[in-house]
Scaffold this motif. Structure first.
Motif, mmCIF file in Angstrom:
data_model
loop_
_atom_site.group_PDB
_atom_site.id
_atom_site.type_symbol
_atom_site.label_atom_id
_atom_site.label_comp_id
_atom_site.label_asym_id
_atom_site.label_seq_id
_atom_site.Cartn_x
_atom_site.Cartn_y
_atom_site.Cartn_z
ATOM 1 N N GLY A 89 -7.256 -5.386 0.348
ATOM 2 C CA GLY A 89 -6.030 -5.264 1.136
ATOM 3 C C GLY A 89 -6.262 -4.978 2.607
ATOM 4 O O GLY A 89 -5.925 -5.794 3.474
ATOM 5 N N LEU A 90 -6.894 -3.853 2.899
ATOM 6 C CA LEU A 90 -7.126 -3.472 4.301
ATOM 7 C C LEU A 90 -8.069 -4.455 4.987
ATOM 8 O O LEU A 90 -7.898 -4.788 6.155
ATOM 9 N N LYS A 91 -9.057 -4.919 4.232
ATOM 10 C CA LYS A 91 -10.033 -5.857 4.778
ATOM 11 C C LYS A 91 -9.330 -7.140 5.233
ATOM 12 O O LYS A 91 -9.557 -7.636 6.330
ATOM 13 N N LYS A 124 4.493 2.835 9.272
ATOM 14 C CA LYS A 124 4.065 4.220 9.112
ATOM 15 C C LYS A 124 4.749 4.847 7.900
ATOM 16 O O LYS A 124 5.926 4.593 7.646
ATOM 17 N N ASP A 125 3.991 5.647 7.151
ATOM 18 C CA ASP A 125 4.636 6.404 6.074
ATOM 19 C C ASP A 125 4.275 7.874 6.241
ATOM 20 O O ASP A 125 3.266 8.207 6.874
ATOM 21 N N ASN A 126 5.105 8.755 5.683
ATOM 22 C CA ASN A 126 4.781 10.186 5.720
ATOM 23 C C ASN A 126 4.285 10.623 4.351
ATOM 24 O O ASN A 126 4.661 11.665 3.844
ATOM 25 N N ASN A 180 0.824 -1.211 0.000
ATOM 26 C CA ASN A 180 0.000 0.000 0.000
ATOM 27 C C ASN A 180 0.857 1.260 0.000
ATOM 28 O O ASN A 180 0.557 2.217 -0.701
ATOM 29 N N CYS A 181 1.944 1.244 0.792
ATOM 30 C CA CYS A 181 2.849 2.405 0.796
ATOM 31 C C CYS A 181 3.381 2.617 -0.606
ATOM 32 O O CYS A 181 3.408 3.737 -1.117
ATOM 33 N N LYS A 182 3.823 1.506 -1.222
ATOM 34 C CA LYS A 182 4.415 1.597 -2.560
ATOM 35 C C LYS A 182 3.382 2.131 -3.572
ATOM 36 O O LYS A 182 3.665 2.986 -4.390
ATOM 37 N N LYS A 183 2.157 1.557 -3.464
ATOM 38 C CA LYS A 183 1.147 1.878 -4.484
ATOM 39 C C LYS A 183 0.512 3.252 -4.288
ATOM 40 O O LYS A 183 0.207 3.941 -5.239
ATOM 41 N N HIS A 184 0.249 3.605 -3.018
ATOM 42 C CA HIS A 184 -0.604 4.775 -2.790
ATOM 43 C C HIS A 184 0.049 5.959 -2.089
ATOM 44 O O HIS A 184 -0.426 7.068 -2.191
#
Ligand SMILES: Nc1ncnc2c1ncn2[C@@H]1O[C@H](COP(=O)(O)OP(=O)(O)OP(=O)(O)O)[C@@H](O)[C@H]1O
Ligand SMILES: [Mg+2]
Length: 374
Positions: free
Chosen positions: A340-342, A322-324, A296-300
């Motif tokens: 994903g989150l689900k 965590k991402d900024n 998710n960090c990579k994609k969004h």
């Protein structure tokens, strides 16, 4: 003559039960079937089976025609508190079939007036075993019956032994199945790596080579686009292959996620506290959750920098990623449409843990997972 009839009856009992046990692939169903069969042929009206794990936690795995006093409030009297047969099982004294003097659960049901107890006061108890392994106890009872004969106990013991052996067999089949699944995933990962991955790599090289052979700017541009697309597909493919291969974990969850972040081109700062080892099943789930969080960090998130935290106490393990990055609007009360989150949340719920996500637009996203260890 009477003795001979009894003997034939007994052999028939064992044969019918052996057949049931041979067919079974599901422990719960098997225990219910065998219990019913056993009670039918022994002409005993009621019985129940407790499965007990290594930590001494017990679970009512099957029961047949329990009196109302024991089925009160969804079988509450059978699902909580201790009793003498479990005590004996725990302290290692229950090695063979025995007459239990009185049933503590029944006594309590009478005392508390939970309902009819069919005038049962005593029960016989038999440990379920296979070799040195113990699985739980089988209990049977009948109104006014205070003592089970040696023959009855011997018969119960041989049935209990058969049940124990069948449980061991089912356990082994399940283990083998999960091993086969792992092998299949590894094979698929390897195949993807050797076929699609190599092809994509060739496309990228060809595009690069062809670009050098032309002076036409628009063709050059299209070839650059092809090169970029195949590079992107390669990265996605690598991610996929990584997800398929469970081996990543041999050096622990942190090393696995650190390497995975590298594969995705993310820079991961780690902060670890008090972690030595985690139970395998928890580590495997954290690994899957961590992978999706990094995806998710990579994609969004639109940032390459993330931080990872793992800390373990005696009773819990906490993992945070965590991402900024750009953040998004997340509302826990709404159902999450994407997988994903689900999936992350479902994995955490299965481990009876707590999942939380905080995200602020323009500030970043943090997921935090706390799993109980006991
Ligand atoms: N770290 C993040 N930064 C920014 N937005 C995010 C982040 N994580 C999730 N999101 C947002 O939440 C949405 C849902 O995420 P989720 O992982 O459930 O689905 P997805 O990644 O879009 O698809 P997939 O089912 O393949 O995982 C994403 O589409 C994205 O908009
Ligand atoms: Mg996702």
């Amino acid at each position: 003559m009477r003795g001979k009839d009894n003997r034939i009856h007994e052999l028939n009992t064992l044969k019918t039960i052996a057949e049931k046990l041979n067919e079974a692939t599901d422990v719960g169903e098997m225990l219910s079937d065998v219990l019913r069969e056993l009670l039918h042929v022994t002409e005993l009206p009621t019985g129940w089976i407790f499965l007990i794990d290594e930590k001494g936690q017990y679970e009512l795995a099957a029961d047949y025609a329990l009196p109302a006093g024991l089925t009160w409030e969804q079988k509450k009297p059978m699902c909580q508190g201790g009793c003498w047969c479990l005590d004996r099982y725990q302290d290692g004294r229950l090695k063979k079939a025995v007459n239990i003097i009185t049933c503590k659960r029944i006594e309590e049901a009478i005392e508390q007036k939970w309902g009819d107890t069919m005038e049962i006061t005593h029960h016989a108890t038999v440990p379920l075993r296979a070799g040195n392994e113990k699985f739980g106890v089988l209990n049977v009872a009948s109104p006014h019956k205070k003592k089970f004969t040696d023959e009855e106990l011997a018969l119960l013991e041989s049935v209990a032994f058969q049940i124990g052996t069948a449980m061991k067999r089912i356990q082994l089949v399940e283990k083998e199945r999960s091993h086969a699944l792992t092998e299949e995933r590894n094979r698929l990962a390897q195949d993807l790596h050797d076929s699609v991955n190599q092809l994509l790599f060739s496309i990228m090289l060809t595009a690069r080579g062809t670009k050098e052979m032309t002076e036409q700017e628009d063709v050059k541009e299209m070839l650059t686009y092809m090169q970029e697309l195949s590079q992107e597909a390669l990265t996605e493919m690598k991610g996929l292959i990584w997800q398929l291969r469970p081996q990543g974990l041999e050096n622990g969850i942190t090393a696995a996620l650190f390497n995975y972040a590298n594969v995705l081109g993310l820079k991961m700062a780690c902060n670890i506290e008090g972690v030595c080892t985690l139970p395998n099943h928890i580590e495997e789930e954290l690994w899957r959750i961590g992978q999706e969080a990094l995806n998710n960090c990579k994609k969004h998130a639109e940032t390459n920098e993330i931080s990872f935290e793992l800390s373990k106490t005696e009773s819990t393990v906490m993992m945070a990623i965590k991402d900024n990055g750009r953040g998004f609007q997340y509302d826990e009360s709404h159902s999450i449409p994407s997988l994903g989150l689900k999936g992350m949340r479902e994995r955490v719920i299965r481990l009876k843990g707590n999942f939380s996500l905080q995200s602020t637009l323009g500030v970043g996203t943090k997921i935090e997972i706390i799993i109980p260890l006991k």
